[in-house]
Design an enzyme around this catalytic site. Structure first.
Site, short mmCIF file in Angstrom:
data_model
loop_
_atom_site.label_atom_id
_atom_site.label_comp_id
_atom_site.label_asym_id
_atom_site.label_seq_id
_atom_site.Cartn_x
_atom_site.Cartn_y
_atom_site.Cartn_z
N CYS A 64 53.62 63.32 -4.78
CA CYS A 64 52.19 63.32 -5.01
C CYS A 64 51.86 64.23 -6.20
O CYS A 64 52.73 64.91 -6.74
CB CYS A 64 51.46 63.81 -3.77
SG CYS A 64 51.90 62.89 -2.27
N ARG A 70 52.05 59.90 -10.44
CA ARG A 70 52.86 60.45 -9.35
C ARG A 70 52.52 59.83 -7.99
O ARG A 70 53.20 60.10 -7.01
CB ARG A 70 52.66 61.97 -9.27
CG ARG A 70 53.09 62.72 -10.52
CD ARG A 70 52.85 64.21 -10.36
NE ARG A 70 53.71 64.77 -9.35
CZ ARG A 70 54.93 65.25 -9.56
NH1 ARG A 70 55.43 65.19 -10.79
NH2 ARG A 70 55.65 65.75 -8.59
N TRP A 93 51.09 59.69 -2.94
CA TRP A 93 52.09 58.65 -2.69
C TRP A 93 52.50 58.82 -1.24
O TRP A 93 53.08 59.83 -0.87
CB TRP A 93 53.28 58.80 -3.62
CG TRP A 93 54.27 57.68 -3.52
CD1 TRP A 93 54.19 56.45 -4.10
CD2 TRP A 93 55.52 57.70 -2.79
NE1 TRP A 93 55.29 55.70 -3.78
CE2 TRP A 93 56.13 56.43 -2.97
CE3 TRP A 93 56.16 58.64 -1.99
CZ2 TRP A 93 57.34 56.10 -2.40
CZ3 TRP A 93 57.38 58.31 -1.41
CH2 TRP A 93 57.96 57.05 -1.62
N ASN A 144 52.34 68.56 -2.21
CA ASN A 144 53.32 67.61 -2.73
C ASN A 144 54.64 67.95 -2.06
O ASN A 144 55.12 69.07 -2.17
CB ASN A 144 53.45 67.73 -4.25
CG ASN A 144 54.64 66.97 -4.79
OD1 ASN A 144 54.98 65.90 -4.28
ND2 ASN A 144 55.28 67.50 -5.82
N GLY A 145 55.23 66.99 -1.34
CA GLY A 145 56.50 67.25 -0.68
C GLY A 145 56.49 66.76 0.75
O GLY A 145 55.65 65.94 1.14
N GLU A 163 69.12 47.07 -15.93
CA GLU A 163 67.85 47.70 -16.31
C GLU A 163 66.77 46.65 -16.57
O GLU A 163 65.61 46.83 -16.20
CB GLU A 163 68.07 48.58 -17.55
CG GLU A 163 66.82 49.23 -18.10
CD GLU A 163 66.16 50.21 -17.13
OE1 GLU A 163 65.01 50.61 -17.42
OE2 GLU A 163 66.77 50.58 -16.10
N LYS A 183 63.24 46.51 -14.52
CA LYS A 183 61.92 46.54 -15.15
C LYS A 183 61.06 45.39 -14.66
O LYS A 183 59.87 45.55 -14.38
CB LYS A 183 62.06 46.48 -16.68
CG LYS A 183 62.52 47.75 -17.31
CD LYS A 183 61.46 48.83 -17.19
CE LYS A 183 62.07 50.20 -17.09
NZ LYS A 183 62.74 50.53 -15.87
N GLU A 200 59.97 46.05 -11.05
CA GLU A 200 59.05 47.18 -10.92
C GLU A 200 57.61 46.79 -11.23
O GLU A 200 56.68 47.19 -10.52
CB GLU A 200 59.45 48.32 -11.85
CG GLU A 200 60.66 49.12 -11.39
CD GLU A 200 61.00 50.22 -12.37
OE1 GLU A 200 61.20 51.35 -11.91
OE2 GLU A 200 61.07 49.95 -13.58
N HIS A 211 81.53 34.15 -8.57
CA HIS A 211 82.06 34.67 -7.32
C HIS A 211 80.98 34.81 -6.24
O HIS A 211 81.12 35.64 -5.34
CB HIS A 211 82.75 36.02 -7.56
CG HIS A 211 83.96 35.91 -8.44
ND1 HIS A 211 85.14 35.35 -8.01
CD2 HIS A 211 84.14 36.25 -9.74
CE1 HIS A 211 86.02 35.37 -9.00
NE2 HIS A 211 85.44 35.91 -10.07
N LYS A 250 56.11 58.07 -10.58
CA LYS A 250 56.93 58.41 -11.73
C LYS A 250 58.05 59.39 -11.38
O LYS A 250 59.18 59.24 -11.81
CB LYS A 250 56.04 59.02 -12.81
CG LYS A 250 56.75 59.32 -14.12
CD LYS A 250 57.07 58.04 -14.85
CE LYS A 250 57.72 58.29 -16.19
NZ LYS A 250 58.24 57.04 -16.74
#
Length: 631
Positions: free
Chosen positions: A2, A27, A74, A100-101, A504, A508, A511, A527, A626
């Site tokens: 957060c 965040r 978050w 935050n945490g 990557e 992207k 996301e 395979h 983020k």
């Protein structure tokens, strides 16, 4: 994960808190809220969803309070509903807290506090904190700073990773903050002081900052800042000056921060080259003369008798680590392993002598990466010299927790990145690995001076090559994105050093567009994953001339035979590639070893334009944040 912000000073706090939260919304954006002390009461306003919802609630409200705290969430404990939004208050509604945490022992604390008559209104772990502070305050005898002492006693009972800010209606001229394993930075103005989870919230107001260390608590008043340990010992600390400015965090005419940051990549690469390359080095110099082509702030003993390297990272940084592994092994000949930090914490590799551990984290605050490095440090301390910890960090934030944990840092020089999906910071991490691999190669003497010079000259061409892709291909990719607005699945293929770029590219797309996408080594398609292919599944293939070029084209043909639409990221005028792919996104012809820096650009643009075409929030995709500061 957060964002928290606090202000005390001479101005109305609400607008400053809102602006700070806007800079921290990357965040988390499940809910938001602010609390101020007004007319002897705590005035708290909260809203579900993004910050704009809170802003609408506050419109037209007159609030002259000059002290307050704010939060953007978050969600971890409790659904993203208004009743779970921060700030949280105690039963009397006199104390307000943002956090935050994660408080790991909140269940036990909650039950103990309920037994003492405290009433809880949310499902969060955070709500135990104001109740616990209230309980400690009631038990205090005379004290010069009751709120500070109550918070100090409370945090010593909390287990987990947290950063908190506290206000109380009975002490309207102070904010008390504390940090334990979660970032918190103080800002210093003229008769006004700030706290925030990250420096972008402070940049518009001050560049004098002081990051708190783990186990530190601070009291902010209009007269100044006092810093103490959790044991109550007064500390003497001085702020430092940031070299950022407010313009760096604005969109500057771009529709989204992500697109702006994609376009900033040539400048980022130039900044890395300026920072890492030794301008005085000449290829005629013998490698044993002490002259090095690369200039990194790394202790020489980090390389002594180096036998093995292990890289720990998460998400996009893990993909950068995969490219780093390829570069280190191929250029310096040092066996290298890449592990997810979250997995390494609980199943670390066996201890081996003379091993360098590299932690890669854009923010320098990624909880799993920090914990993995701390564990590696602790399990090696006290052993024989060859088993002593050797730690290196690669980060965009050298002032972060990572910078305090490890003695050697490579700064990636990417500047502030606001878009949640990493773009320029990924390219900056790759540049750090190129510099490190060449630096190691000079130590192992696995490359001739001529080959090193050739690589460095290739690196110098990268900024203009990125610019050529942006200038020539963005409009084309924007049009191409129209074809995929309704697509449900994507496959990305690459081999060798471009396999991580396929991963990557898929990440992207996932996301920011919410399209299911997977990256595979091109040779592994047959395979199993080839069963996924049909006319509805586009296949994006990275095909750069080099050791695996013909193999990649052959793998792409296998996909074509299953009616998949083939999109090739490949150099212009490659005739065989032109015949293989239905659609070609051309990039400059470049040596295979250097190609990831160029091939990732079209994949970033493709993900961006598909998401924008679908009308999605590109900069703040759902469920993401983020800086992942929780396990």
């Amino acid at each position: 994960m957060c964002g928290i912000v606090g202000y005390i000073g001479t101005q109305a706090a609400s607008n400053i808190l809102l602006e700070g939260l806007r800079k921290l919304e990357y965040r988390g954006y499940d809910s938001a809220g602010i609390a101020t002390v007004l007319e002897g009461k705590v005035h708290c306003v909260r809203a579900k969803g993004k910050l704009v919802n809170l802003q609408e609630k506050l419109e037209g409200e007159e609030n002259p309070s000059q002290v307050g705290i704010g939060h953007t969430r978050w969600a971890t404990h409790g659904k993203p509903e208004e009743y779970n939004a921060h700030p949280h208050m105690d039963t009397t509604r006199r104390t307000a807290v943002v956090q935050n945490g994660i408080i790991e022992n909140y269940q036990k604390l909650r039950e103990d506090l309920k037994a003492k008559g405290h009433e809880f209104r949310s499902d969060t772990d955070t709500e135990v904190i104001p109740h616990l502070i209230c309980e400690k305050m009631q038990g205090l005898q005379t004290n010069e700073a009751p709120l500070l002492e109550a918070v100090r006693q409370a945090v010593n009972e909390l287990e987990g990773a947290f950063a908190i800010a506290v206000i109380n209606a009975d002490y309207p001229d102070e904010i008390v903050v504390a940090r334990q394993q979660a970032p918190l930075v103080l800002g210093f103005g003229q008769g006004e002081f700030y706290c925030a989870s990250d420096t972008p919230a402070l940049v518009p107001y001050t560049r004098a900052v002081l990051p708190l260390e783990n186990g530190e608590i601070a009291r902010l008043t209009p007269l100044g800042v006092e810093v103490y340990t959790f044991e109550g010992q007064r500390l003497k600390k001085a702020p430092r000056t940031l070299n950022w400015n407010p313009v760096m965090v604005e969109k500057q005419g771009f529709k989204h921060f992500m697109l702006k940051e994609i376009y900033e990549q040539p400048g980022v690469v130039r900044a890395c080259l300026e920072a890492y390359l030794n301008p005085e080095w000449q290829p005629a110099d013998p490698l044993t003369s002490g002259s090095s082509p690369i200039s990194l702030a790394i202790a020489p003993d980090l390389y002594t008798n180096l036998q093995r390297i292990q890289i720990v990272a998460c998400g996009t940084s893990w993909h950068a680590g995969l490219v780093g592994k390829y570069l280190i092994e191929q250029l310096a000949g040092i066996p290298t392993q890449v592990q997810y930090a979250s997995e390494f914490r609980y199943s670390p590799a066996p201890l081996t002598p003379n091993t360098l551990t590299i932690g890669v984290t854009q923010s320098g605050e990624t909880a799993d990466t920090l914990a993995a490095l701390e564990m590696e440090k602790q399990r090696r301390l006290g052993r024989s010299p060859e088993f002593q910890p050797r730690l290196l960090g690669i980060t965009n934030r050298p002032e972060s927790s990572l910078g305090h944990l490890v003695p050697n840092i490579i700064d990636t020089h990417a500047g502030i990145e606001i878009g949640v999906a990493a773009t320029k910071t990924f390219v900056a991490q790759l540049m750090a690995f190129y510099a490190l691999a060449i630096h190691l190669a000079t130590q192992t003497q696995t490359l001739s001076p001529e080959r090193i010079f050739e690589l460095i000259e290739g690196l110098r061409q990268l900024p203009s090559q990125i610019e050529s892709v942006l200038e020539s291909q963005e409009r084309y990719i924007e049009q191409l994105a129209h074809d995929f607005a309704e697509t449900q699945d994507f496959i990305f293929l690459g081999r060798g050093i471009n396999f991580p770029i396929a991963l990557e590219g898929a990440l992207k797309l996932k996301e920011i567009s919410y399209i299911h996408a997977e990256g595979y080594p091109a040779g592994e398609m047959k395979h199993g994953p080839i069963a996924l292919l049909d006319a509805k599944v586009p296949v994006v293939t990275i095909a750069m001339p080099g050791t695996v070029f013909e193999k990649v084209l052959s793998n792409a043909q296998e996909a074509r035979a299953r009616d998949a639409r083939l999109i090739g990221v490949t150099p212009m005028n490659e005739e065989e590639a032109a015949h293989t792919f239905d659609t070609v996104i051309p990039v400059p012809a470049i040596e295979e070893l250097l190609s990831p820096i160029v091939t990732v650009i079209p994949l970033q643009l493709l993900a961006y334009h598909i998401a924008a075409r679908r009308g999605l929030d590109v900069d703040q995709p759902r469920n993401l944040a983020k800086s992942v500061t929780v396990e």
